[in-house]
Design an enzyme around this catalytic site. Structure first.
Site, PDB file in Angstrom:
ATOM      1  N   SER B  64     -12.877 -37.848  31.120  1.00 46.27           N
ATOM      2  CA  SER B  64     -12.928 -38.735  29.952  1.00 46.27           C
ATOM      3  C   SER B  64     -11.727 -38.629  29.030  1.00 46.27           C
ATOM      4  O   SER B  64     -11.547 -39.466  28.145  1.00 46.27           O
ATOM      5  CB  SER B  64     -14.191 -38.451  29.140  1.00 46.27           C
ATOM      6  OG  SER B  64     -15.326 -38.885  29.842  1.00 46.27           O
ATOM      7  N   LYS B  67      -9.645 -41.660  28.746  1.00 44.99           N
ATOM      8  CA  LYS B  67     -10.019 -42.803  27.897  1.00 44.99           C
ATOM      9  C   LYS B  67      -9.024 -43.010  26.757  1.00 44.99           C
ATOM     10  O   LYS B  67      -8.868 -44.132  26.259  1.00 44.99           O
ATOM     11  CB  LYS B  67     -11.429 -42.604  27.340  1.00 44.99           C
ATOM     12  CG  LYS B  67     -12.507 -42.595  28.419  1.00 44.99           C
ATOM     13  CD  LYS B  67     -13.877 -42.153  27.860  1.00 44.99           C
ATOM     14  CE  LYS B  67     -14.936 -42.117  28.960  1.00 44.99           C
ATOM     15  NZ  LYS B  67     -16.211 -41.511  28.496  1.00 44.99           N
ATOM     16  N   TYR B 191     -12.454 -47.698  36.576  1.00 42.56           N
ATOM     17  CA  TYR B 191     -12.970 -46.646  35.703  1.00 42.56           C
ATOM     18  C   TYR B 191     -13.063 -45.292  36.426  1.00 42.56           C
ATOM     19  O   TYR B 191     -12.630 -44.263  35.916  1.00 42.56           O
ATOM     20  CB  TYR B 191     -14.333 -47.063  35.145  1.00 42.56           C
ATOM     21  CG  TYR B 191     -14.982 -46.004  34.290  1.00 42.56           C
ATOM     22  CD1 TYR B 191     -14.447 -45.666  33.043  1.00 42.56           C
ATOM     23  CD2 TYR B 191     -16.107 -45.316  34.732  1.00 42.56           C
ATOM     24  CE1 TYR B 191     -15.037 -44.682  32.260  1.00 42.56           C
ATOM     25  CE2 TYR B 191     -16.694 -44.332  33.953  1.00 42.56           C
ATOM     26  CZ  TYR B 191     -16.159 -44.016  32.725  1.00 42.56           C
ATOM     27  OH  TYR B 191     -16.735 -43.038  31.955  1.00 42.56           O
ATOM     28  N   TYR B 243     -18.359 -37.385  21.700  1.00 45.24           N
ATOM     29  CA  TYR B 243     -19.709 -37.939  21.839  1.00 45.24           C
ATOM     30  C   TYR B 243     -20.553 -37.534  20.631  1.00 45.24           C
ATOM     31  O   TYR B 243     -20.105 -37.625  19.496  1.00 45.24           O
ATOM     32  CB  TYR B 243     -20.353 -37.481  23.154  1.00 45.24           C
ATOM     33  CG  TYR B 243     -19.456 -37.677  24.336  1.00 45.24           C
ATOM     34  CD1 TYR B 243     -18.914 -38.932  24.608  1.00 45.24           C
ATOM     35  CD2 TYR B 243     -19.125 -36.616  25.152  1.00 45.24           C
ATOM     36  CE1 TYR B 243     -18.078 -39.119  25.700  1.00 45.24           C
ATOM     37  CE2 TYR B 243     -18.290 -36.801  26.246  1.00 45.24           C
ATOM     38  CZ  TYR B 243     -17.765 -38.053  26.504  1.00 45.24           C
ATOM     39  OH  TYR B 243     -16.941 -38.225  27.564  1.00 45.24           O
ATOM     40  N   VAL B 261     -15.417 -33.964  31.029  1.00 48.50           N
ATOM     41  CA  VAL B 261     -16.440 -33.142  31.659  1.00 48.50           C
ATOM     42  C   VAL B 261     -15.829 -32.162  32.663  1.00 48.50           C
ATOM     43  O   VAL B 261     -16.490 -31.220  33.113  1.00 48.50           O
ATOM     44  CB  VAL B 261     -17.506 -34.062  32.304  1.00 48.50           C
ATOM     45  CG1 VAL B 261     -17.003 -34.623  33.619  1.00 48.50           C
ATOM     46  CG2 VAL B 261     -18.832 -33.364  32.471  1.00 48.50           C
TER      47      VAL B 261
END
Lengths: 308, 308, 308, 308
Positions: B64, B67, B191, B243, B261
Site C-alpha cells: 500500500s 498508493k 492495482y 487506515y 502490509v
C-alpha cells in the site's frame, strides 16, 4: 510589527468578499442573533505579542473550541489513562453521531466529538461539584490567556441545556456502557457551561499560545504542559479537530485547528504562533466559512503549513 | 555524516528488542515466507545523501505504500478533478471496509484505503492497456528513486489476484455506482501489480524525497510536482495514511507516513528528510510494529515532529 | 375439556428437561431474584375457557409483552396516524439498538423495539399526566383480562428507571428529532411502569384473547378493536415480536408472539386460542428458552401454525 | 367455479384504476421494454383447479420469485445445514445491501435477499457445472408446474450478467469470508439464469401450490417436500419475502409472498390456494404496485389472511 499588520490586512482584504457566507448556527437564540457580518482575527507570536484585525476584541461563544482546554486539563489530571475512556482516531462521522458508540461499546472515537468531550468533562467532574469544576476550567483559561475578564455566558449554557437532547442521548448511552461516572445531568451541566465560554479572538489566541510554544506560556514562560503533550494535542487537533472535515482542513490549511459552532477557530502554527479567527457563518461541515478561508490564505502567505 | 550513522545506530539499538514482534501478513505465500526478524531503515536528506542501517538494501513488497506514488501520478494526470471520485477524509473504518461505500454512493473516503486506491488505479488506466499503465507507474517510481533496478514482482501480483475477493467486491461495488470506468479485471490488474512493487528502504526513501523537498527531486532538482501538491499529499498521508490507526500514528510519531502490509512505511519529515523503514511483523492495526516504534524514536530524537 | 389438559401435560413433559436453561435477566434485582426453574402455561380458547399447567397462577413481570397492549390502546387513540411516528418493519438489530434511529431520523422501525414502544407511550401520554395514562393502561389490561387483581410493580418500575440509561438515550435521541412530544422523564415514566405490569399466565392469555378472536372479547363478546386491526397487530407480532429473532420464532413456532425479558411470551393462534407461557431463563436472543420450546411443541401438536 | 371468476373479476375491477402506477424496472433493456399496463392474476386451489384473469397467460421474468424454488431445492439437497451459511431473519435493509455482510462475516441474513440467494445458488452448484444445475432447477419448476413449456430467457440472463456489478460485489465479498465455494462467475451464472426464468401467472401459481398444500402437489399428490418444510418456507416468505417492505406486506395482505423486480408476486394462502399476480409497475420498495394492491383486496375479500 508593521509586517504583521500588513499580513493581517492582506488576509482580511482577500477574505472580505466571503464574510457573511454560510449559515449562522440557530439552534439556540443566543447564537442565532449574532451578526453574520462579523469577522475578527488575532495572531499571537511566541514572544506574546498580539496582532489583530476586525472584530478581534468582540466576545463570542467559543463552543467546541473549549474542548482543547478541557482536554488539556483532563490530561493533567488523569494523564494517559484518559485514553482508556476515549480514543484518538478520526470518527469518519458527524460531530454528534451516536452510531459509532454502539459498535465500540461506549468509547467515543476522540475527545473532540461531542461524546468524547462529554467523557472529558466527566473526568474533570469526578469527585467535585459542577461549580467547582467550572471554576477550575475558567481559572485555567484565564491563566492561559492572562485575562480575568473571560466569562461563561450562563444564558447560553441554559439554552443549550434546554435543547440538548442529542447530547443527553450521548451521555445516557455512554452511561449505559459505564463510561460516564457521574450523574448525567451534572456531567452535561459542566459540558454545556464549558461550551458557553465567551472569549474574543485576542483572548483565544493568547490562551492557545502554549500549544505553539512547546507547552509554555509566552516567551520562556512556565510550562503549562510538557512539550510532548503539546505536540500530541496538536496532532489530535489536526486529525480530529474539524469533525468529518478534518481531512479537508488539513488539506487546505495544513495546521492543527479546532472549530466551534459559534464561528470561532483556534489554529496552531507550531513554533510560530497561535491564531484565532471568528466569523459566524458556517459552511456545510459546520465550521466557520470565512474563518477557514482566512486561515487558508494566512497559511499560504506565511508558509506556516506543517506539511512542507 | 557521522551523526546520521550514530542516530540510526541508536534508533536501531532501542528498537532491537522489539524486532520480530507482531504477525507477518500471511494471506499470500510470497508475503508469509518473509523472515520476521528483518529490519531496515534508510534516511535520505534533502541534498540526496543516503543513510541506512540493517536490511536497508533488501527488497520487500511495498504494497500500500505504492498508493502514494499512484496518487501523485493521478493528480498529475487529472488534477483536482480526482476529488470528485474520491474523498479526502479519514474513514474511521478498516482499510478494506465496504460499509462506507453504500451510504456514500460508491465514493471512497480517501485515496489510501483500498477502495480509494482502486479508483486512483482506474483513473490512471483510462484509455490505456494495463501494461502501459503499469509501465508508466514503474517508470515514475524509477525516476523518483533514480534507480532502474526497481521491479514489480509478478508472482506476488498473481497471488493477490487469486485471493483478492474483497478487493474484487470493492471494485464491482464502485462500478455499480459508476465510479469505476474500466473493466473491473483490468483496473484490479493494475492495482494488484502496483502493490507488488518490490523495493528496498534506500529506494523507497529516495523515491519519497520529493514530498519532503517541496515537490522537488534532491537538492534543487526538478519539480516532480508543485510545492502545494506535495504539502497536500503529506496532509493526506497524515490524516489517512495508516487506515484506522492514522490518529494514533500522528499522536505517537507526528509525521506523515504511509504503511504497507509488507511491513514497509514511508515517512516524510517536511523540509528535512524522507525515511523508509521495513520490518515485516505487523501490529493489531496492520502496520509494521517495529517500524512504527523506530519512527517514534527517530522523531523524538530528531525533533522532527511537525506538531512542535 | 380433558384433551386440553392432556395436551398441556404432554407439552410440559417434553419441555421439562429444558426448564432452567438460559440466563435469567439480571439487570435489575427484582428480575434477577426470580427462580429459574419456574414454568407456567395457560391456553384460553375462543369461548373463554381456561386451561393451564405449572406455575400459571404465579405473577411475573410481563415487561415487553406490555407493548402489545399499549400499541392497541394507541391505535385506538390516534388511529393509523401512529404510523407516521413509528414504522412497521423488522429492525434487523437488537431490541435496544440506536443505530437505525440516526439514519432514519428518529423514526423507530416498529412499535415492539424499545424505541418504538417509547414513542407509543409518548402518544398515550399526550395531554395527560403519567398517572392518568398509567391508570388508563391498567384499566385496559384489567378489562381485557376481566381481572382487577392485575397490578403494576412500583419497585420494578423504579429499578428500571435507575438503570435505564440506554432507554433514556433512545428517548432523548428521538426528542432531538421531534419524535417525542412530552418531557422525556414523563414519557419514560409511563414506559417503565407499563413494563412493570405484573401478571400471571392465565391473566395474560385472557388479556390477549381478543387478538385470536377477531378483536372480540371471549365468545361473541364486545369488540375491543376491529377484526382488521387485530389481524394487523398479529402481523406485527409475527414480523417484529421477538426483536432480531422474529424470523426464527416464525420459522420454528409459526404463530404471532411477543416476548418479554421477564421470561413471558404471549402467543396468538388466530381463530383458535391465546397462549401465555412463562419461564425466566432466556436464550441468546433474550427470549424465554423453555417458553419458546414449549410453544414450538404446542404448535406442532395442535397444527396451529398459520403457515399450513 | 363461477364464484372464483366473480371474485377475480371484482378484484380486477377494483385494482384497474391503479394498473400502470409505479415504475417498470429499467436496469436491463429486456425488463424496461415491458408494457406497464399489463396485469394478470391466477389462483390455483388445492385441487389443482385454475382460475385466472387478465394477462395471466403471458410470460414474464420471474426474477426473485425464483428464490423460493431454489431454496426448496437446496433444502432438499443439503437439509437444515443450509442455515449455517445463510440466516433466517429479516434484514432491515434493501435487497442488495452489503453492509450487513461486513458485521456478520459474510453470512447473509436470509435466502431471499440477493446475497442469500447467491449462497443458495452456490449450494446447488456444488460439484456440478452451471448447465447441469440450471437443468435441475428448470426440471424442478417444470415438475412443480406440470408444464414443460417453462423456459429460461437467455437474453435476460446475459443482460443481468453485464450489469450485475452489485451482485458480483456481494458474491466476491462472501467468497472472501469463505461462504462461496465455487468460482464466483459460475455461481453468479446460475443465479442470473434462475432469475431469468420466464413464466406466466398460471404456471407460477401452479408451481407454488405445494406450499399451500402441505408440501404436496395438487390434491393428494406427491409430497414435493414435507409439510413442516412447506410451513417453514412460508414463514420465511412472510418475514423476508418482500425485502425491507416485508412487514408492510404482512400488515396489509397478511399472507406469505415473494416478489420479483419483473412485477410478479407468488402468494400462498396456506391450505387454501396459491396465487400469482403480475403487473410490471413497481412501488417505492421495488414490489409490484398494482400486484400488491390486488393481493390486499383478494385477502380481504376471501378472509384468507393468516392473522385471523
Amino acid at each position: 510589527m508593521l509586517e504583521w499588520e500588513q499580513l493581517l490586512a492582506s488576509v482580511y482584504s482577500d477574505v472580505a468578499p466571503y464574510i457573511g457566507e454560510g449559515k449562522v448556527a440557530n439552534y439556540i437564540p443566543a447564537l442565532a442573533k449574532v451578526d453574520p457580518e462579523k469577522f475578527g482575527m488575532a495572531i499571537v507570536t511566541l514572544d506574546g505579542s498580539v496582532h489583530q484585525i476586525g472584530d478581534a476584541n468582540e466576545s463570542f461563544s467559543i463552543q467546541s473550541v473549549s474542548k482543547v482546554f478541557t482536554l488539556t486539563l483532563a490530561l493533567g489530571r488523569v494523564g494517559e489513562s484518559l485514553w482508556k475512556r476515549v480514543g484518538r482516531e478520526p470518527s469518519g462521522t458527524p460531530f454528534n453521531s451516536i452510531v459509532q458508540l454502539e459498535s465500540e461499546h461506549g468509547i467515543p472515537r476522540n475527545p473532540f466529538i461531542n461524546a468524547g468531550a462529554i467523557v472529558v468533562a466527566d473526568t474533570l467532574l469526578s469527585g467535585h461539584q459542577p461549580k467547582e469544576t467550572l471554576g477550575e476550567i475558567l481559572s485555567f483559561v484565564r491563566y492561559l490567556a492572562d485575562d480575568d475578564g473571560i466569562l461563561i455566558d450562563a444564558e447560553v449554557a441554559r439554552s443549550e441545556q434546554h435543547t440538548g437532547f442529542r447530547n443527553a442521548a450521548l451521555a445516557n448511552y455512554m452511561h449505559a456502557f459505564g463510561n460516564i461516572h457521574n450523574p448525567v445531568e451534572k456531567t452535561l451541566g459542566v459540558y454545556y457551561h464549558q461550551c458557553a465560554l465567551s472569549m474574543n479572538c485576542v483572548q483565544l489566541a493568547k490562551a492557545g499560545l502554549f500549544l505553539a510554544n512547546n507547552g509554555r506560556l509566552a516567551n520562556e514562560g512556565h510550562h503549562a504542559i510538557s512539550a510532548e503533550r503539546a505536540r500530541r494535542i496538536n496532532a489530535l487537533m489536526l486529525t480530529c479537530g474539524h469533525y468529518d472535515a478534518s481531512g479537508d482542513f488539513a488539506f487546505r490549511v495544513g495546521l492543527p485547528g479546532k472549530s466551534g459552532v459559534g464561528g470561532g477557530i483556534l489554529c496552531i502554527a507550531p513554533r510560530k504562533a497561535a491564531i484565532a479567527v471568528w466569523s459566524p457563518g458556517l459552511n456545510a461541515n459546520g465550521n466557520s466559512a470565512a474563518g477557514t478561508r482566512a486561515l487558508e490564505i494566512l497559511a499560504k502567505r506565511t508558509g506556516w503549513s506543517i506539511f512542507g
